[in-house]
Design a protein around this motif. Sequence first.
Motif, short mmCIF file in Angstrom:
data_model
loop_
_atom_site.label_atom_id
_atom_site.label_comp_id
_atom_site.label_asym_id
_atom_site.label_seq_id
_atom_site.Cartn_x
_atom_site.Cartn_y
_atom_site.Cartn_z
N LEU A 137 0.63 -1.07 0.03
CA LEU A 137 -0.12 -0.08 -0.04
C LEU A 137 0.80 1.43 0.09
CD1 LEU A 137 -2.78 -0.85 2.58
CD2 LEU A 137 -2.81 -1.18 -0.02
N ASP A 138 1.97 1.22 -0.17
CA ASP A 138 3.15 2.38 0.02
C ASP A 138 2.87 3.45 -0.63
OD1 ASP A 138 4.26 0.43 1.69
OD2 ASP A 138 6.55 0.59 0.36
N HIS A 139 2.29 3.58 -1.74
CA HIS A 139 1.83 4.53 -2.70
C HIS A 139 0.78 5.51 -2.11
CE1 HIS A 139 5.12 3.89 -5.41
NE2 HIS A 139 4.55 2.93 -5.96
N PHE A 167 -11.78 1.66 6.12
CA PHE A 167 -11.06 0.76 5.19
C PHE A 167 -10.33 1.76 4.36
CE2 PHE A 167 -14.67 -1.97 6.49
CZ PHE A 167 -13.89 -3.02 6.60
N VAL A 168 -8.69 1.26 3.93
CA VAL A 168 -7.95 1.97 3.21
C VAL A 168 -7.32 0.78 2.38
CG1 VAL A 168 -5.71 3.15 2.69
CG2 VAL A 168 -7.45 3.89 4.69
N THR A 169 -7.25 0.89 1.07
CA THR A 169 -7.05 -0.16 0.39
C THR A 169 -6.99 0.35 -1.25
OG1 THR A 169 -7.25 -2.44 -0.44
CG2 THR A 169 -9.32 -0.94 -0.42
N TRP A 170 -6.43 -0.77 -2.19
CA TRP A 170 -6.40 -0.45 -3.55
C TRP A 170 -7.78 -0.71 -4.20
CZ3 TRP A 170 -3.06 2.24 -6.13
CH2 TRP A 170 -1.85 2.32 -5.57
N ARG A 171 -8.05 -0.24 -5.30
CA ARG A 171 -9.36 -0.59 -5.92
C ARG A 171 -9.36 -1.85 -6.53
NH1 ARG A 171 -10.17 1.37 -11.10
NH2 ARG A 171 -7.94 1.16 -11.63
N GLY A 172 -8.11 -2.39 -7.07
CA GLY A 172 -7.93 -3.73 -7.56
C GLY A 172 -8.16 -4.90 -6.35
N ILE A 201 -6.06 -2.99 3.78
CA ILE A 201 -6.03 -3.91 3.09
C ILE A 201 -5.05 -4.05 2.13
CG2 ILE A 201 -7.52 -5.74 1.93
CD1 ILE A 201 -10.12 -4.53 3.02
N SER A 202 -4.24 -5.25 2.17
CA SER A 202 -3.25 -5.41 1.28
C SER A 202 -3.06 -6.80 0.67
CB SER A 202 -1.74 -4.83 1.66
OG SER A 202 -0.56 -4.99 0.96
N GLU A 203 -2.81 -6.91 -0.55
CA GLU A 203 -2.87 -8.34 -1.03
C GLU A 203 -1.51 -8.80 -0.80
OE1 GLU A 203 -4.43 -10.56 -5.31
OE2 GLU A 203 -3.47 -8.47 -5.39
N VAL A 204 -1.52 -10.22 -0.79
CA VAL A 204 -0.25 -10.77 -0.64
C VAL A 204 -0.30 -11.95 -1.74
CG1 VAL A 204 0.85 -12.98 0.95
CG2 VAL A 204 -0.42 -10.96 1.88
N HIS A 266 -19.65 0.94 5.56
CA HIS A 266 -18.41 0.89 5.52
C HIS A 266 -17.73 2.21 4.73
CE1 HIS A 266 -18.91 -3.28 6.54
NE2 HIS A 266 -19.54 -3.51 5.50
N ARG A 267 -17.06 3.10 5.39
CA ARG A 267 -16.47 4.06 4.88
C ARG A 267 -15.19 3.68 4.19
NH1 ARG A 267 -15.85 7.39 9.98
NH2 ARG A 267 -15.16 5.54 10.71
N LEU A 268 -15.27 4.01 2.96
CA LEU A 268 -13.93 3.65 2.12
C LEU A 268 -13.15 4.70 1.54
CD1 LEU A 268 -15.70 0.78 -0.14
CD2 LEU A 268 -14.75 0.44 2.17
N LEU A 269 -11.76 4.52 1.63
CA LEU A 269 -10.79 5.17 0.81
C LEU A 269 -9.91 4.48 0.01
CD1 LEU A 269 -9.52 8.16 0.44
CD2 LEU A 269 -8.02 7.49 2.35
N PHE A 270 -9.90 4.51 -1.17
CA PHE A 270 -9.19 3.62 -1.96
C PHE A 270 -8.64 4.23 -3.33
CE2 PHE A 270 -13.66 2.84 -3.48
CZ PHE A 270 -13.62 2.97 -4.74
N SER A 271 -7.58 3.76 -3.75
CA SER A 271 -6.81 4.52 -5.08
C SER A 271 -7.02 3.36 -6.12
CB SER A 271 -5.65 4.75 -4.61
OG SER A 271 -4.78 5.30 -5.81
N GLY A 272 -6.85 3.88 -7.28
CA GLY A 272 -6.79 2.86 -8.47
C GLY A 272 -6.17 3.84 -9.79
N GLU A 273 -5.63 3.23 -10.38
CA GLU A 273 -5.03 3.68 -11.61
C GLU A 273 -6.07 3.90 -12.53
OE1 GLU A 273 -1.43 2.94 -14.85
OE2 GLU A 273 -1.64 1.28 -13.19
N VAL A 274 -5.75 5.31 -13.45
CA VAL A 274 -6.80 5.79 -14.20
C VAL A 274 -6.12 5.70 -15.75
CG1 VAL A 274 -8.23 7.62 -15.07
CG2 VAL A 274 -8.27 6.92 -12.63
#
Length: 431
Positions: A137-139, A167-172, A201-204, A266-274
Motif C-alpha cells: 500500500l506504500d503509494h 478501510f484503506v486499500t487499492w481498488r484492485g 487491506i493489502s494483497e499477498v 463501510h466508509r472507504l478510501l481507495f486508489s486505482g490507476e486511471v
Amino acid sequence: MLTTVAMDPARSHNPNSSYQNPQSAYRRHRDAGGRNHSENKRSRPNHHQYQSGPTPPQNPRSSQELSTRRELYERDFPVYKQPVEVGCFSLDSERRFFNDSRRMKYYVEPDRNPNFDLKDGYKDRYIRRDESEKEKLDHILRWILANKSKLSSKVTAASSCALDFDFVTWRGHLTKLLTTPYETREGWLLAVSRFRGTLYISEVETEAARREQENRTERHKEMMYWGYKFEQYTCADDVHSSPDPGGVVNTNEAFCTVVQTRLADHRLLFSGEVDCRDKDPNAPAPPACYVELKTSAEICTPKQRSNFHRFKLLKWWAQSFLPGVPRVVAGFKDEEGVVVTVDTFPISKISQLIKNEQNCWKPTVCMNFCCDFLSFVKQIATEDNPSVVYLFSWEPRRDVTFSVHRDSQYSFLPHWFVEEMTRSQDSHRQP
C-alpha cells in the motif's frame, strides 16, 4: 454531499432498507458428521478452518468463516454512495511518487476500425515495471501522509481513530472481492491490519500467482504489452496534443485517483490507476470524466460473445463501477494483435447487456458479497496493532478463512507511516 447511486436497474433499490440481512452468509463450526470443505486445502499455520453448518446462523459475530455461495447474496442492492475524488497522485518513469496529476493522459477517440498494430515497439521500445518489487500500500500511504490535513478525523481528540475511514486499500483488491462469487480459477490472500481505528487491506501474492508469473510464455508476455500499446495509440500527454505511438511504452508510469465512498456502513478510501480522461473542457469533474481502456479478442461466434458477457464484462464492470468511471473503451484485436474494431461500453448499461445470458453474474451478488466481507473483517480484525496481520484466504469453491500473524513476513504497514501518523496524532492531542 454524497448521493446514492441506484446501480442495478433490474432490481428495486430502497436506500433505507437495502442493507437488511435476511440470510447471513457467515457460517458456524459444523458438527463432526458434517462435510469438510477444507479437506484438500493447503494448510496454513493457525488457520481457523471450520466446516459449514446446515443453516447459516443469524448472528454473524459467532462465526469464523464466510461463505461465497451466490444465492446468499441475492438480496437488495446495498447502498453505495457516489464516489468522490479527494485527490490523485502520479508515478514517474522510475516509479517515484508525486502528489499531483503530472502523469494524467487525455483520451483521443480513434477511428471505428483503426487497424492499430499492438505488436509495434515490443522488442525495442518497451520498459517493463519490475513485478518482483511488491509495493503493497506504500503509494497510497504516501498520499495519505501528504494530505493528512484534509483527511483528519472529525471525531474527538480522545478517539484512537486517526482517519475518518473504516478501510484503506487499492481498488484492485476490492475488484477481486466483487468478482469472488463468480471466480472459478484464481484464489486470493488479503492481509489486514487495524491501525488507529482504520483497517488497511493489502494483497499477498499466492503461490499459484507466483508460479504463473514465473512460467509465463513469451507469447503471454507480448499479449500483456498489447494493452499498454493500445493506451499509447489512444492517449495524448496534454489536451492539445495527439497520441505518439512511436514513443516508448514504460509501465512504471501511472496516474492514480484517490476516491472516498461508502458501501452500506463501510466508509472507504481507495486508489486505482486511471488510463485517461475526456479532453472535452466541458466534461464532468473527476471521476466522471475518466475513461478505462481495454483490449479483447474480436468476437466472431455466439459462444465467444457469451463468454465475453459472462467473464470479461464482469471484471470490466467491477473495476470501473467501484471508483465511478463511467465508460470502458475496448479495442477488439485479431490473433495477430491488430485492433480491428473499437467499441464503447457505458458502465450503467452493462447489466442490460448481460440480462439475457443464462446463469450470468449479477451486480447485486457482487456488491453484497463485498459488503459482507468487509463486515466479516470488522468482526475478526479487532486488535489495533500495525504489527498484527489478519490473513484472509480464499480458494474457488471454498469459504473465506483467516489466520492471525504477529511480527511476521505478512506485516505491510511501514515504520515511516506508522511513526508519522502516530506523531501527528499525538501532537494534535497536545493542549
